[in-house]
Design a protein around this motif. Structure first.
Motif, mmCIF file in Angstrom:
data_model
loop_
_atom_site.group_PDB
_atom_site.id
_atom_site.type_symbol
_atom_site.label_atom_id
_atom_site.label_comp_id
_atom_site.label_asym_id
_atom_site.label_seq_id
_atom_site.Cartn_x
_atom_site.Cartn_y
_atom_site.Cartn_z
ATOM 1 N N MET A 50 31.690 -20.972 -34.533
ATOM 2 C CA MET A 50 32.319 -20.118 -33.521
ATOM 3 C C MET A 50 31.432 -18.899 -33.301
ATOM 4 S SD MET A 50 36.507 -20.353 -33.987
ATOM 5 C CE MET A 50 36.667 -18.675 -34.309
ATOM 6 N N ASN A 51 31.427 -18.417 -32.052
ATOM 7 C CA ASN A 51 30.674 -17.208 -31.748
ATOM 8 C C ASN A 51 31.623 -16.025 -31.571
ATOM 9 O OD1 ASN A 51 31.683 -17.163 -29.082
ATOM 10 N ND2 ASN A 51 30.025 -18.449 -28.338
ATOM 11 N N VAL A 52 31.071 -14.855 -31.299
ATOM 12 C CA VAL A 52 31.864 -13.624 -31.183
ATOM 13 C C VAL A 52 32.970 -13.783 -30.143
ATOM 14 C CG1 VAL A 52 31.801 -11.182 -30.586
ATOM 15 C CG2 VAL A 52 29.964 -12.149 -31.948
ATOM 16 N N GLN A 53 32.642 -14.310 -28.977
ATOM 17 C CA GLN A 53 33.641 -14.439 -27.905
ATOM 18 C C GLN A 53 34.765 -15.399 -28.280
ATOM 19 O OE1 GLN A 53 33.884 -12.259 -25.501
ATOM 20 N NE2 GLN A 53 32.062 -11.369 -26.431
ATOM 21 N N ASP A 54 34.445 -16.434 -29.054
ATOM 22 C CA ASP A 54 35.493 -17.346 -29.532
ATOM 23 C C ASP A 54 36.490 -16.584 -30.411
ATOM 24 O OD1 ASP A 54 34.362 -19.581 -28.254
ATOM 25 O OD2 ASP A 54 33.128 -20.067 -30.006
ATOM 26 N N TYR A 55 35.969 -15.768 -31.319
ATOM 27 C CA TYR A 55 36.840 -14.974 -32.193
ATOM 28 C C TYR A 55 37.658 -13.965 -31.378
ATOM 29 C CZ TYR A 55 34.903 -16.742 -36.579
ATOM 30 O OH TYR A 55 34.557 -17.537 -37.638
ATOM 31 N N MET A 56 37.042 -13.359 -30.370
ATOM 32 C CA MET A 56 37.734 -12.343 -29.560
ATOM 33 C C MET A 56 38.935 -12.925 -28.824
ATOM 34 S SD MET A 56 36.226 -9.411 -30.051
ATOM 35 C CE MET A 56 36.849 -8.416 -28.699
ATOM 36 N N LYS A 57 38.943 -14.224 -28.587
ATOM 37 C CA LYS A 57 40.044 -14.881 -27.867
ATOM 38 C C LYS A 57 41.213 -15.246 -28.789
ATOM 39 C CE LYS A 57 36.943 -16.839 -24.440
ATOM 40 N NZ LYS A 57 36.255 -18.052 -23.995
ATOM 41 N N LEU A 58 41.000 -15.152 -30.098
ATOM 42 C CA LEU A 58 42.053 -15.527 -31.045
ATOM 43 C C LEU A 58 43.152 -14.460 -31.083
ATOM 44 C CD1 LEU A 58 39.879 -16.901 -33.998
ATOM 45 C CD2 LEU A 58 41.086 -18.203 -32.226
ATOM 46 N N PRO A 59 44.383 -14.851 -31.421
ATOM 47 C CA PRO A 59 45.519 -13.919 -31.406
ATOM 48 C C PRO A 59 45.623 -13.051 -32.677
ATOM 49 C CG PRO A 59 46.289 -16.100 -31.985
ATOM 50 C CD PRO A 59 44.809 -16.231 -31.683
ATOM 51 N N TYR A 60 44.684 -12.119 -32.817
ATOM 52 C CA TYR A 60 44.727 -11.195 -33.946
ATOM 53 C C TYR A 60 45.909 -10.241 -33.801
ATOM 54 C CZ TYR A 60 40.176 -12.717 -35.647
ATOM 55 O OH TYR A 60 39.159 -13.462 -36.169
#
Length: 117
Positions: free
Chosen positions: A1-11
């Motif tokens: 996963m890249n940064v943008q993939d993580y940014m889309k997750l529901p933190y």
């Protein structure tokens, strides 16, 4: 996963108003990303700063080969947590709750949210 993939997750974002010796502002953090935080003069500024901080936080972790935590699935928790206590602690909490005029459950929840044993 890249940064943008993580940014889309529901933190889980925590944004709260603060009033202290430095003035009034908003503090924002990500529950799952220890140390990822920001501040702002208003809610939106704190949120925007947090998104920027989060992107940098994740990018740094990935670049240095560290694991990035995924969001906690808070739906899997019922809100019920049973714990055994020493009799003396149970008694002390019950007495303190009675003095405050609240249930033992409410008082324990208050103490846990304040970070006190």
């Amino acid at each position: 996963m890249n940064v943008q993939d993580y940014m889309k997750l529901p933190y889980n974002y925590i944004i709260k108003p603060i009033a202290d010796e430095s003035g009034s502002y908003f503090h924002a953090s990500v529950l799952e990303l220890d140390g990822c935080q920001s501040t702002g003069e208003n809610f939106q500024e704190a949120y925007d700063g947090l998104m920027e901080a989060m992107e940098g936080w994740i990018e740094t972790k990935l670049k240095n080969g560290f694991t990035v935590p995924v969001p906690l699935d808070t739906d899997k928790y019922s809100g019920k947590y049973v714990v055994r206590l020493p009799k003396s602690l149970h008694a002390r909490l019950a007495i303190e709750a009675e003095k405050e005029g609240v249930s033992l459950n409410q008082y324990t929840l208050y103490k846990l949210s304040q970070g006190h044993p």
